[in-house]
Scaffold this motif. Structure first.
Motif, PDB file in Angstrom:
ATOM      1  N   GLY A  85      17.141   5.565   7.766  1.00 57.24           N
ATOM      2  CA  GLY A  85      17.638   3.974   7.987  1.00 57.24           C
ATOM      3  C   GLY A  85      17.482   3.366   6.534  1.00 57.24           C
ATOM      4  N   LYS A  86      16.725   3.877   5.842  1.00 62.14           N
ATOM      5  CA  LYS A  86      16.434   3.193   4.331  1.00 62.14           C
ATOM      6  C   LYS A  86      17.981   3.452   3.688  1.00 62.14           C
ATOM      7  CE  LYS A  86      14.090   1.979   0.358  1.00 62.14           C
ATOM      8  NZ  LYS A  86      14.678   0.650   0.236  1.00 62.14           N
ATOM      9  N   SER A 127       8.358  -2.343  12.912  1.00 60.23           N
ATOM     10  CA  SER A 127       9.202  -3.500  13.743  1.00 60.23           C
ATOM     11  C   SER A 127       9.604  -4.692  12.448  1.00 60.23           C
ATOM     12  CB  SER A 127       8.704  -4.049  14.874  1.00 60.23           C
ATOM     13  OG  SER A 127       8.422  -2.940  16.061  1.00 60.23           O
ATOM     14  N   ALA A 128       8.518  -5.014  12.018  1.00 61.72           N
ATOM     15  CA  ALA A 128       8.679  -6.247  11.145  1.00 61.72           C
ATOM     16  C   ALA A 128       9.673  -5.599   9.835  1.00 61.72           C
ATOM     17  CB  ALA A 128       7.156  -6.509  10.592  1.00 61.72           C
ATOM     18  N   LEU A 129       9.480  -4.798   9.510  1.00 59.21           N
ATOM     19  CA  LEU A 129      10.449  -3.907   8.442  1.00 59.21           C
ATOM     20  C   LEU A 129      11.791  -3.923   9.053  1.00 59.21           C
ATOM     21  CD1 LEU A 129       8.277  -1.698   6.638  1.00 59.21           C
ATOM     22  CD2 LEU A 129       8.967  -3.506   5.652  1.00 59.21           C
ATOM     23  N   GLY A 130      12.017  -3.572  10.264  1.00 62.01           N
ATOM     24  CA  GLY A 130      13.337  -3.385  10.840  1.00 62.01           C
ATOM     25  C   GLY A 130      13.950  -4.749  11.146  1.00 62.01           C
ATOM     26  N   GLY A 177      11.757  -3.142  -3.061  1.00 62.58           N
ATOM     27  CA  GLY A 177      10.788  -2.908  -4.231  1.00 62.58           C
ATOM     28  C   GLY A 177       9.870  -1.999  -3.972  1.00 62.58           C
ATOM     29  N   LEU A 178       8.675  -1.837  -4.840  1.00 67.67           N
ATOM     30  CA  LEU A 178       7.546  -0.768  -4.661  1.00 67.67           C
ATOM     31  C   LEU A 178       6.926  -1.232  -3.691  1.00 67.67           C
ATOM     32  CD1 LEU A 178       6.082   1.262  -5.980  1.00 67.67           C
ATOM     33  CD2 LEU A 178       4.957  -0.317  -7.290  1.00 67.67           C
ATOM     34  N   TRP A 179       6.577  -2.378  -3.470  1.00 71.45           N
ATOM     35  CA  TRP A 179       5.481  -2.905  -2.416  1.00 71.45           C
ATOM     36  C   TRP A 179       6.264  -2.706  -0.954  1.00 71.45           C
ATOM     37  CZ3 TRP A 179       0.982  -2.174  -3.478  1.00 71.45           C
ATOM     38  CH2 TRP A 179       0.376  -2.477  -4.709  1.00 71.45           C
ATOM     39  N   THR A 180       7.476  -2.982  -0.989  1.00 78.27           N
ATOM     40  CA  THR A 180       8.511  -2.768   0.325  1.00 78.27           C
ATOM     41  C   THR A 180       8.447  -1.236   0.937  1.00 78.27           C
ATOM     42  OG1 THR A 180       9.601  -4.682   0.022  1.00 78.27           O
ATOM     43  CG2 THR A 180      10.621  -3.281   1.576  1.00 78.27           C
ATOM     44  N   LEU A 213       3.356   3.372   4.477  1.00 86.39           N
ATOM     45  CA  LEU A 213       2.124   2.990   5.123  1.00 86.39           C
ATOM     46  C   LEU A 213       2.223   2.955   6.759  1.00 86.39           C
ATOM     47  CD1 LEU A 213      -0.709   2.695   5.204  1.00 86.39           C
ATOM     48  CD2 LEU A 213      -0.354   0.055   4.870  1.00 86.39           C
ATOM     49  N   ALA A 214       3.316   2.345   6.867  1.00 84.73           N
ATOM     50  CA  ALA A 214       3.638   2.082   8.664  1.00 84.73           C
ATOM     51  C   ALA A 214       3.922   3.356   9.024  1.00 84.73           C
ATOM     52  CB  ALA A 214       4.910   1.322   8.789  1.00 84.73           C
TER      53      ALA A 214
END
Length: 189
Positions: A23-24, A78-81, A103-106, A112-113
């Motif tokens: 997906g990414k 879901s939040a990222l999607g 970014g690195l944190w994203t 992590l998810a």
């Protein structure tokens, strides 16, 4: 633990990360190998750390982690999607190569998810005679390879579906989260 079992565990733990990486990669305008390797490395490190953390928590946190891990993963994915889908509908997001790389944190949050289940596996491994560092390394290396391949596979998908790639990537993340919940709620019973 037999080496084949460790390898199969590593592949199983990296499957949802692979789907998220596809997906990414589909959402990225033109992912390069550098992008794929960076994403794979971040996912691999996060995926290798979480079973160690779970193992360290051991039986004290076992019930809490197992009871909520699927909901935490679903919420984060879901939040990222939804964020990816939202970006797809706003000017310039699908065509801006710098805006879709993340970014690195994203990337770490996505890692992590998809690794919450590895945390629960780590808790379970605390009760088995196993070298957790070997298992964590296998999970991390499998995830690194699968995510790197997933980003590049998503690149091909992104070319095929064009501007809708970011929407597809967001939908894939949400579906991975829903699949995690389904497996924990309905299949595990």
């Amino acid at each position: 633990m037999h080496p084949l079992s460790i390898l199969l565990l590593g592949l199983a733990m990296s499957a949802d990360a692979f789907a998220a990486a596809v997906g990414k990669g589909a959402a990225m305008a033109r992912p390069r190998w550098r992008d794929a390797l960076r994403t794979g490395l971040i996912f691999g490190i996060v995926e290798a750390i979480t079973p160690i953390v779970g193992w360290a928590l051991g039986s004290a946190a076992s019930r809490m982690v197992e009871a909520w891990d699927h909901w935490i993963a679903f919420g984060l994915l879901s939040a990222l999607g939804l964020h990816m889908i939202w970006k797809a509908f706003h000017a310039g997001s699908a065509d801006d190569p710098s805006g879709t790389r993340g970014g690195l944190w994203t990337i770490a949050l996505a890692g992590l998810a998809t690794s919450i289940d590895a945390l629960a596996i780590g808790v379970g491994l605390a009760f088995v005679d196993v070298n957790i560092l070997v298992v964590a390394a296998a999970i991390g290396l499998c995830t690194f390879g699968m995510v790197t391949a997933g980003v590049m596979a998503g690149r091909v998908l992104g070319r095929l579906i064009g501007k809708r790639a970011e929407i597809a990537g967001g939908v894939i993340l949400i579906l991975v989260g829903a699949l995690i919940v389904y497996e924990h709620v309905f299949v595990a019973q």
